[in-house]
Design an enzyme around this catalytic site. Structure first.
Site, PDB file in Angstrom:
ATOM      1  N   LYS A 109       0.856  -1.190   0.000  1.00  0.00           N
ATOM      2  CA  LYS A 109       0.000   0.000   0.000  1.00  0.00           C
ATOM      3  C   LYS A 109       0.884   1.229   0.000  1.00  0.00           C
ATOM      4  CE  LYS A 109      -4.465   1.007   0.483  1.00  0.00           C
ATOM      5  NZ  LYS A 109      -5.598   0.135   0.114  1.00  0.00           N
ATOM      6  N   SER A 116      -8.310  -5.515 -10.688  1.00  0.00           N
ATOM      7  CA  SER A 116      -6.935  -5.046 -10.927  1.00  0.00           C
ATOM      8  C   SER A 116      -6.073  -6.199 -11.427  1.00  0.00           C
ATOM      9  CB  SER A 116      -6.318  -4.509  -9.632  1.00  0.00           C
ATOM     10  OG  SER A 116      -6.638  -3.159  -9.442  1.00  0.00           O
TER      11      SER A 116
END
Ligand code: GLU
Length: 422
Positions: free
Chosen positions: A102, A356
């Site tokens: 992240k 994704s």
């Protein structure tokens, strides 16, 4: 409890339940790599400003690191670490061959011009260029980032390496190698889950009320699909205000979005079939909204919304976590005691990363799929994952979050052990 401590508490609970190998547990408690850096940006007035950026690469046992980048004034390392860990479990729950990561920049993007935002984004990519790539780490959108920003990221990286590399980032515009269905994917995936959950809990959509906190990309698309299926959306909040239909007739998300786009506010916008101020709406604060009676409460904004302070007052029967980490560990225990079904983030919002994954595959193959194909594959993943998690819940007589962690941890462990770790 801070966000990372929260995530570790959830990990510990599941590790104990499934008797996770202690060496694997030891390794999974820490991120593999933390990048923290300064991004100097020339502002429109000629002055330079320095922004703080982060990328946490939590675990890549199952594949390249994967996860979004958020632009938020409260972004910090602790939060990004927590979110990177969640991505690791999320990819494992839905069984896509990717790890977890992240990123974030501490910034309020609403205060930047488009040029400043672009320079900041390109600066972020230059700072991490040696650590990302289709085989290493693949960023994506998250809070306050969108296809346009992903397009700049892919372009900056491609310029740096000297050739087009669309697979370095997902969530791109279609013209730059984005996937059909990616924009709506998180909401779409959650909707497929909702349909499975409705079968299990014998819910009739037309008699089921929904409250949605957060009306960005995720909240809106989910609301729209649920509304079309007949669910009654009785209250919605965004970061600036909220709206409650006290007659419980159900509101059309399209009308709410139209008002939000035209007036910048959803507060006070709704009157059945039209968009106007009218006597039937009631103004409620976000805090009150979470505590209103409803069947399904959908936190779709930021983390730590349901805490020890308000968990006892939640009246929903189901909490569907479209945000990452909206329920703290202490709150989770209270909700479980109250027999509220909490569908955890790592399952409920995994549709985004699933598509994704599809986008990355399409980029690598340089061949593109139709929206129907994408949604068909997404439905298969979400339905299968839901039943796998449900099965673990029954087997261990536990809550859905711990069951989802159990599924994820056993998959991560299997790969690590095959590599001789643990
Ligand atoms: N930011 C999204 C999430 O939290 C999507 C991540 C991705 O697509 O890599 O799941």
């Amino acid at each position: 409890m801070n966000s990372f401590a929260n995530t570790l508490a959830q990990l510990k609970k599941a590790a104990e339940l499934i008797k996770l190998n202690p060496n694997i547990y030891e390794i999974l408690k820490s991120p593999q790599r933390i990048l923290q850096f300064s991004i100097p940006v020339k502002m429109d007035d000629g002055k330079w400003k320095v922004f703080e950026g982060y990328r946490v690469q939590y675990n890549n046992a199952r594949g390249p690191f994967k996860g979004g980048i958020r632009y938020h004034p409260q972004a910090d390392l602790n939060e990004v670490k927590a979110l990177a860990a969640l991505m690791t479990w999320k990819c494992a729950v839905v069984n896509v061959p990717l790890g977890g990561g992240k990123g974030g920049i501490k910034v309020d993007p609403k205060l930047l011009s488009s040029g400043e935002l672009e320079r900041l984004t390109r600066g972020y990519v230059r700072a991490i260029k040696d650590f990302i790539g289709p085989e290493k780490d693949i960023p994506a959108p998250d809070v306050n980032t969108n296809p346009m920003i992903m397009g700049w990221m892919a372009d900056e990286y491609s310029q740096l390496v000297g050739h087009p590399v669309p697979g370095v980032v997902t969530g791109k515009p279609l013209s730059l190698g984005g996937s059909q269905g990616r924009e709506a994917a998180t909401g779409q995936g959650a909707f497929y889950l909702l349909q499975e959950l409705a079968k299990k809990l014998k819910l009739n959509p037309k008699k089921t009320t929904l409250i949605i906190q957060g009306f960005g990309n995720v909240g809106y698309h989910f609301a729209q699909l649920a509304f079309k299926e007949g669910y009654k959306i009785i209250a919605v909040a965004d970061s600036k205000g909220s709206i409650y239909d006290k007659r419980h007739k159900g509101m059309d998300p399209k009308n709410i979005r139209h008002t939000k786009q035209s007036r910048g506010l959803i507060d006070g916008c709704y009157c059945v079939g039209t968009v106007c101020d009218c006597k039937n709406y009631k103004r409620v604060t976000t805090k009150q909204l979470l505590e209103l009676p409803c069947d399904i409460l959908v936190p779709a904004a930021l983390e730590n919304q349901i805490t020890r302070a308000n968990a006892g007052k939640i009246k929903a029967k189901v909490v569907l976590e479209l945000a990452n980490g909206p329920v703290t560990t202490e709150a989770d225990e209270k909700l479980n005691k109250k027999r509220i079904t909490v569908v955890p983030d790592i399952l409920a919002n995994a549709g985004g990363v699933a598509v994704s994954y599809f986008e990355w595959l399409q980029n690598l193959q340089n061949s593109y799929w139709s929206e129907q194909e994408v949604n068909k594959k997404l439905a298969e993943i979400m339905v299968k994952s839901f039943h796998e998690v449900w099965q673990q819940k029954e087997k261990h007589n536990t809550d859905l979050r711990t069951a989802a962690y159990a599924v994820a941890l056993s998959r991560v462990t299997e790969v690590m052990q095959a590599k001789g770790i643990g």
